[in-house]
Design an enzyme around this catalytic site. Structure first.
Site, PDB file in Angstrom:
ATOM      1  N   GLU A 180       0.745   0.196  -5.834  1.00  0.00           N
ATOM      2  CA  GLU A 180       1.369   0.919  -6.924  1.00  0.00           C
ATOM      3  C   GLU A 180       1.703   0.281  -8.000  1.00  0.00           C
ATOM      4  O   GLU A 180       3.013   0.688  -8.546  1.00  0.00           O
ATOM      5  CB  GLU A 180       2.120   2.228  -6.337  1.00  0.00           C
ATOM      6  CG  GLU A 180       1.285   3.315  -5.369  1.00  0.00           C
ATOM      7  CD  GLU A 180       1.936   4.483  -5.154  1.00  0.00           C
ATOM      8  OE1 GLU A 180       3.184   4.524  -5.281  1.00  0.00           O
ATOM      9  OE2 GLU A 180       1.433   5.477  -4.675  1.00  0.00           O
ATOM     10  N   GLU A 299      -4.266   6.327  -0.189  1.00  0.00           N
ATOM     11  CA  GLU A 299      -3.008   7.227   0.115  1.00  0.00           C
ATOM     12  C   GLU A 299      -3.491   8.602  -0.240  1.00  0.00           C
ATOM     13  O   GLU A 299      -3.679   8.691  -1.590  1.00  0.00           O
ATOM     14  CB  GLU A 299      -1.801   6.737  -0.631  1.00  0.00           C
ATOM     15  CG  GLU A 299      -1.330   5.396  -0.009  1.00  0.00           C
ATOM     16  CD  GLU A 299       0.284   5.337  -0.604  1.00  0.00           C
ATOM     17  OE1 GLU A 299       1.031   6.146  -0.805  1.00  0.00           O
ATOM     18  OE2 GLU A 299       0.638   4.118  -0.630  1.00  0.00           O
TER      19      GLU A 299
HETATM   20  O1  AHR Z   1       3.227   7.224   1.480  1.00  0.00           O
HETATM   21  C1  AHR Z   1       4.793   7.237   0.905  1.00  0.00           C
HETATM   22  C2  AHR Z   1       4.863   6.547  -0.497  1.00  0.00           C
HETATM   23  O2  AHR Z   1       3.885   6.886  -1.413  1.00  0.00           O
HETATM   24  C3  AHR Z   1       4.291   5.058  -0.546  1.00  0.00           C
HETATM   25  O3  AHR Z   1       5.317   4.212   0.011  1.00  0.00           O
HETATM   26  C4  AHR Z   1       3.799   4.588  -1.954  1.00  0.00           C
HETATM   27  O4  AHR Z   1       2.950   3.697  -1.913  1.00  0.00           O
HETATM   28  C5  AHR Z   1       3.599   6.123  -2.355  1.00  0.00           C
HETATM   29  O5  AHR Z   1       4.260   6.399  -3.659  1.00  0.00           O
END
Ligand code: AHR
Length: 509
Positions: A180, A299
């Site tokens: 990210e 994610e």
């Molecule tokens: O999954 C929780 C968080 O969400 C992770 O650390 C990050 O990559 C995202 O913003």
């Protein structure tokens, strides 16, 4: 065909196994272990737990991970990786430093690190997906880590690994180039050009050492980012020939008591995927490239970011506090099911994905320190999809009633996909998004020829807020539906209001 209150809902699926989207990559059923909250400590790793094995891994959790059907696991973050020194987590455990983790305002003890993670992945039968720190660190540290993990012997880092008792290289194939990096919250946050250039030189050098690697460049951390689209384009201008994937991240939650929009979250995920595919292909077209960059949706989940994060025992700078321990309802599970349907429907371009995360932190599996482990509601759709969603995804024709949602406009009430396994078994995954009315589903099976046994399981509950907890770990479980039939070329099933459904139709024996 809009459906108005009072009339029974009906939906029809048209399918033919000749028309397919593509083959499901088993990596679609990945998950994520971050050094965050209790995902690692008292999640997968708890040496004092009665069920712990000689590596300190909770065997009750390992058993649930296998039951969940996870295939791959991303590690060690997440936001955590952007400040992580991987060297802290290898070598004699009693000599490892304690460090501040600025991403989550905790103290990292480093009692679990790379080699513990690889033992965990092997025992849980998971392919590792390793992230490098491109936030506070860069090219050299990524190369050092690669040499430690993948080089057989005879160099400083590979010999260090061997001195740590790991004789054979880990052979990690799949790597994330940071996490990210578009997000201002990220340690070492960068502009698209800064990140794109760093990702390119890192990818090039990593490939020089190990040409067999598969690399993931960071895409946008969600579709609402102001840089969405331009970020992907700029990063891929720098990295197109050097990476295999561009990442997508998305989290959804019910807000303003607007359950209809929440249940339609897949509309956002769909637009996200379409937008990133279009952007990646645009860069490929400009380069006259025959190569296609695929999507790693590494994610995704339901996450109640607007709720207090369950910081019941979390003073700043504590060790493994309770963070992001969302308790999931039946509604959340139906949304997770719908997101899985979307990933499957795009399996031609989404070839890796990670449910974030695996244990305790926005997770399908929960644990109590020294106590039991249990399945959240979201465990069930994931387990169904991971088990039955293997083979060819069929291109469906869908006739569904629709309704209006505040966030996504008109959406179909029936959301579905179908997957045919190698043995000919057809599985229909279907969600009824209507909160009040059952939906009578018919699927035209004539193209399949004669079929055998049909089995329908459903996850639903009269109380859409029902959840599994430490006190009531079995409150919500799927149940079997007896009335569903597959006869005379037609599947007939009733999908209860707000439900996740898995219907398997076996071939004739
Ligand atoms: O999954 C929780 C968080 O969400 C992770 O650390 C990050 O990559 C995202 O913003």
């Amino acid at each position: 065909m809009p459906n108005h209150g009072g009339t029974p809902l009906t939906g029809v699926i048209h399918l033919d196994p000749q028309f397919t989207v593509g083959e499901v990559n088993p990596r679609l059923f990945g998950s994520f272990v971050e050094h965050l909250g209790r995902c690692v400590y008292t999640g997968v790793f708890e040496p004092d737990h009665p069920s712990a094995d000689t590596d300190g891994l909770r065997t009750d959790v390992l058993a649930l991970i296998r039951e969940l059907g996870v295939t791959m696991v991303r590690y060690p973050g997440g936001n955590f990786v952007s400040g992580y020194r991987w060297e802290d987590g290898v070598g004699p455990a009693d000599q490892r430093p304690r460090r501040l983790d600025a991403a989550w305002r905790t103290v990292e003890t480093n009692q679990f690190g790379l080699n513990e993670f690889m033992r965990f992945a092997a025992k849980a039968d998971l392919e590792p997906m390793q992230a490098v720190n491109l936030g506070t660190r860069g090219l050299q540290e990524a190369l050092d880590l690669l040499e430690y993990t993948n080089h057989p012997a005879g160099t400083a880092w590979s010999e260090l690994r061997r001195s740590h008792g790991v004789d054979k290289p880990h052979g990690i194939r799949l790597w994330c180039l940071g996490n990210e990096m578009d997000g201002p919250w990220q340690l070492g946050h960068k502009s698209a050009d800064e990140y794109g250039r760093l990702a390119a030189v890192t990818a090039k050098a990593m490939r020089d050492i190990d040409p067999g690697l598969e690399l993931v460049a960071c895409g946008s951390s969600n579709r609402a980012m102001p840089t969405f689209g331009t970020w992907e384009a700029t990063v891929l201008e720098h990295t197109y020939d050097l990476v295999d994937f561009i990442s997508c991240h998305a989290y959804y939650e019910e807000s303003d008591a607007d359950v209809d929009s929440f249940l339609a979250s897949a509309a956002d995920m769909e637009a996200f995927i379409d937008g990133v595919v279009a952007t990646a292909d645009h860069i490929g077209a400009k380069r006259h490239s025959a190569k296609r960059v695929n999507l790693s949706f590494d994610e995704w989940n339901v996450w109640y970011q607007s709720r207090p994060v369950n910081n019941t025992d979390t003073p700043d700078w504590s060790v493994a506090p309770r963070q992001l321990e969302d308790v999931y309802s039946v509604t959340d599970a139906v949304v997770v099911g719908s997101l899985l349907i979307t990933l499957l429907r795009h399996c031609d371009r989404v070839t890796a994905a990670c449910l974030a995360q695996l244990v305790n932190v926005i997770a399908p599996i929960m644990t109590e320190p020294g106590g039991p482990a249990w399945r959240q509601t979201t465990f069930y759709p994931f387990a169904d999809a991971a088990r039955h969603g293997r083979g060819q995804v069929l291109r469906l024709g869908l006739d569904s009633p629709v309704h209006d949602t505040a966030r996504y406009g008109e959406v179909p009430l029936l959301h579905a996909t179908a997957v045919q396994g190698e043995d000919g078994t057809l599985t229909v995954f279907a969600v009824n998004r209507d909160t009040a009315r059952p939906l009578e589903l018919t699927a035209d099976l004539r193209a399949l020829g004669p079929v055998g046994e049909v089995r329908h399981t459903v996850l639903t509950d009269p109380d859409r807020h029902a959840a599994n907890t430490l006190q009531a770990p079995g409150r919500v479980t799927p149940h079997q539906v007896g009335e569903t039939s597959a006869r005379d070329g037609a599947l007939r099933a009733v999908l209860p209001p707000l439900s996740w459904n898995t219907i398997t139709i076996a071939p004739t024996t």
